[in-house]
Design a protein around this motif. Structure first.
Motif, short mmCIF file in Angstrom:
data_model
loop_
_atom_site.label_atom_id
_atom_site.label_comp_id
_atom_site.label_asym_id
_atom_site.label_seq_id
_atom_site.Cartn_x
_atom_site.Cartn_y
_atom_site.Cartn_z
N TYR A 1 11.30 5.60 2.74
CA TYR A 1 11.70 4.54 1.81
C TYR A 1 12.54 3.48 2.53
O TYR A 1 12.31 2.28 2.40
CB TYR A 1 12.49 5.20 0.67
CG TYR A 1 12.91 4.28 -0.44
CD1 TYR A 1 12.01 3.86 -1.42
CD2 TYR A 1 14.24 3.85 -0.54
CE1 TYR A 1 12.42 3.04 -2.46
CE2 TYR A 1 14.65 3.03 -1.58
CZ TYR A 1 13.73 2.62 -2.54
OH TYR A 1 14.14 1.81 -3.57
N ALA A 2 13.49 3.93 3.33
CA ALA A 2 14.37 3.00 4.05
C ALA A 2 13.59 2.20 5.09
O ALA A 2 13.88 1.03 5.34
CB ALA A 2 15.50 3.76 4.71
N SER A 3 12.58 2.83 5.72
CA SER A 3 11.78 2.14 6.74
C SER A 3 10.98 1.00 6.12
O SER A 3 10.81 -0.06 6.74
CB SER A 3 10.84 3.13 7.43
OG SER A 3 11.57 4.11 8.13
N LEU A 4 10.49 1.21 4.90
CA LEU A 4 9.77 0.13 4.22
C LEU A 4 10.72 -1.02 3.88
O LEU A 4 10.36 -2.19 4.01
CB LEU A 4 9.12 0.67 2.95
CG LEU A 4 7.97 1.67 3.17
CD1 LEU A 4 7.48 2.23 1.85
CD2 LEU A 4 6.80 1.01 3.91
N PHE A 5 11.93 -0.68 3.49
CA PHE A 5 12.92 -1.73 3.25
C PHE A 5 13.31 -2.43 4.55
O PHE A 5 13.62 -3.62 4.56
CB PHE A 5 14.16 -1.15 2.56
CG PHE A 5 14.10 -1.24 1.06
CD1 PHE A 5 14.41 -2.43 0.41
CD2 PHE A 5 13.72 -0.15 0.31
CE1 PHE A 5 14.35 -2.52 -0.97
CE2 PHE A 5 13.67 -0.23 -1.07
CZ PHE A 5 13.97 -1.42 -1.72
N TYR A 6 13.29 -1.70 5.65
CA TYR A 6 13.57 -2.29 6.96
C TYR A 6 12.50 -3.34 7.28
O TYR A 6 12.80 -4.44 7.76
CB TYR A 6 13.59 -1.20 8.02
CG TYR A 6 14.26 -1.56 9.33
CD1 TYR A 6 14.76 -2.84 9.56
CD2 TYR A 6 14.38 -0.62 10.35
CE1 TYR A 6 15.37 -3.16 10.76
CE2 TYR A 6 14.98 -0.93 11.55
CZ TYR A 6 15.47 -2.21 11.77
OH TYR A 6 16.07 -2.53 12.96
N LEU A 7 11.23 -3.00 6.99
CA LEU A 7 10.16 -3.96 7.19
C LEU A 7 10.36 -5.19 6.29
O LEU A 7 10.14 -6.33 6.72
CB LEU A 7 8.80 -3.32 6.88
CG LEU A 7 8.20 -2.41 7.94
CD1 LEU A 7 6.90 -1.80 7.43
CD2 LEU A 7 7.94 -3.17 9.24
N ALA A 8 10.75 -4.95 5.05
CA ALA A 8 10.98 -6.07 4.14
C ALA A 8 12.12 -6.97 4.64
O ALA A 8 12.04 -8.19 4.55
CB ALA A 8 11.31 -5.54 2.74
N ASN B 1 0.79 -1.22 0.00
CA ASN B 1 0.00 0.00 0.00
C ASN B 1 0.83 1.28 0.00
O ASN B 1 0.37 2.32 -0.49
CB ASN B 1 -0.93 0.02 1.22
CG ASN B 1 -2.11 -0.91 1.06
OD1 ASN B 1 -2.65 -1.09 -0.02
ND2 ASN B 1 -2.52 -1.54 2.15
N GLU B 2 2.04 1.22 0.55
CA GLU B 2 2.76 2.47 0.79
C GLU B 2 4.08 2.61 0.03
O GLU B 2 4.70 3.68 0.08
CB GLU B 2 3.02 2.63 2.29
CG GLU B 2 1.76 2.63 3.13
CD GLU B 2 2.01 2.99 4.59
OE1 GLU B 2 2.99 3.69 4.87
OE2 GLU B 2 1.21 2.54 5.44
N PHE B 3 4.50 1.57 -0.66
CA PHE B 3 5.82 1.67 -1.30
C PHE B 3 5.87 2.77 -2.35
O PHE B 3 6.87 3.50 -2.45
CB PHE B 3 6.19 0.32 -1.94
CG PHE B 3 7.65 0.19 -2.24
CD1 PHE B 3 8.55 -0.15 -1.23
CD2 PHE B 3 8.15 0.42 -3.51
CE1 PHE B 3 9.91 -0.26 -1.49
CE2 PHE B 3 9.50 0.30 -3.78
CZ PHE B 3 10.38 -0.04 -2.77
N THR B 4 4.80 2.91 -3.13
CA THR B 4 4.80 3.95 -4.17
C THR B 4 4.59 5.34 -3.58
O THR B 4 4.79 6.34 -4.28
CB THR B 4 3.70 3.66 -5.20
OG1 THR B 4 2.43 3.56 -4.54
CG2 THR B 4 3.98 2.36 -5.94
N GLU B 5 4.17 5.42 -2.31
CA GLU B 5 3.93 6.71 -1.68
C GLU B 5 5.14 7.22 -0.89
O GLU B 5 5.10 8.33 -0.36
CB GLU B 5 2.73 6.62 -0.73
CG GLU B 5 1.43 6.19 -1.42
CD GLU B 5 0.30 5.99 -0.43
OE1 GLU B 5 0.53 6.21 0.77
OE2 GLU B 5 -0.80 5.60 -0.85
#
Length: 284
Positions: free
Chosen positions: A253-260, A242-246
């Motif tokens: 951006y880095a926090s989403l990669f941290y979740l991944a 839901n949020e990667f493109t946002e």
């Protein structure tokens, strides 16, 4: 000549196995490098922080981690006994005219795209949960049910194939000694197919914990730890979808990669522990 062929084949298999390890390490390295700014900014507190506020550049992964783990536990708890029951029915109880069509139906269910399960869950299960328990119908319970239905045919098909490998002579010997059908299933079929059954559970677990589209429709995407299973929540795959493109900032951006990266590590640890512990016990 034959020796050269054997040596070539051996080297090719070594390269193939090494390639798999290279891909695994490469995925981890890319995730780590992209997540490094968030790791440096939040450290391990990211795992416990429950606040997710991109406008304030405050990010916490606890709600997403909680949602991933709980929805997977619900799915496995619902799907595992049903899948084993379906496999037992198809291999030991069902009449011949039912085995083929039922087996085909299970395989067709396993082939349905996950997004279809998500849409079906949104318009079918969410209203049922809403009418039964209140709320919006979106939440961990609905997500767990949809996940369970999605992984059930996959698990049942592998378990069925594993049970079908039980030699007929073992079952016939048990019947000759006076065993009932239940005794044969419990003491012959299940022990013989134990490794395959555990393997199917491990594979289904890996699919459930990383599932994205099916749960995106029915979880609610709310960044908080819910007080009950019927409240909206989120998970790591849902957050990423839901949020990667946002992600309009470097830290976001880095926090989403941290979740991944966390999802990758959780999946690796869970599957590795299950494989090396449970399969080792199952082989005894």
């Amino acid at each position: 000549m034959q020796k050269a062929i054997d040596l070539t084949f051996e080297n090719l298999t070594k390269i193939a196995a090494f390639f798999v390890l290279v891909v695994l390490v490469a995925i981890f390295w890319i995730l780590f490098q992209e997540a490094k700014p968030a790791i440096e900014a939040f450290g391990l507190k990211f795992l416990l922080n429950t606040k997710w506020a991109p406008n304030l550049e405050i990010f916490g992964g606890a709600p997403a981690i909680y949602g991933s783990v709980v929805s997977t536990i619900i799915a496995m708890a619902l799907a595992t006994p049903v899948a084993i029951g379906v496999a037992i029915f198809l291999t030991e109880i069902a009449p011949k005219f039912l085995k083929a069509p039922t087996s085909i139906a299970i395989e067709l269910l396993a082939a349905i795209p996950s997004i279809i399960y998500g849409m079906w869950g949104l318009f079918f299960f969410a209203p049922i949960i809403r009418d039964a328990f209140g709320g919006s119908g979106l939440g961990l319970l609905t997500a767990g049910i949809v996940l369970a239905i999605m992984i059930l045919p996959f698990m049942a098909a592998i378990t069925r194939d594993s049970m079908n490998t039980t030699p007929d002579v073992l079952k016939e010997s048990a019947y000759a000694l006076g065993a009932t059908k239940w005794d044969v299933i419990k003491d012959v079929v299940l022990p013989y197919a134990k490794a395959g059954v555990i393997g199917s559970i491990i594979l289904a677990l890996g699919r459930a914990i990383g599932e994205t589209m099916a749960v995106t429709f029915v979880m609610g995407n709310v960044h908080k730890i819910p007080k009950s299973l019927i409240e909206p929540a989120t998970s790591i795959p849902v957050t990423l979808a839901n949020e990667f493109t946002e992600a309009d900032g470097d830290l976001y951006y880095a926090s989403l990669f941290y979740l991944a990266l966390i999802l990758f590590v959780i999946s690796f640890i869970v599957i590795a522990v299950a494989k090396f512990y449970f399969l080792k016990r199952g082989s005894r």
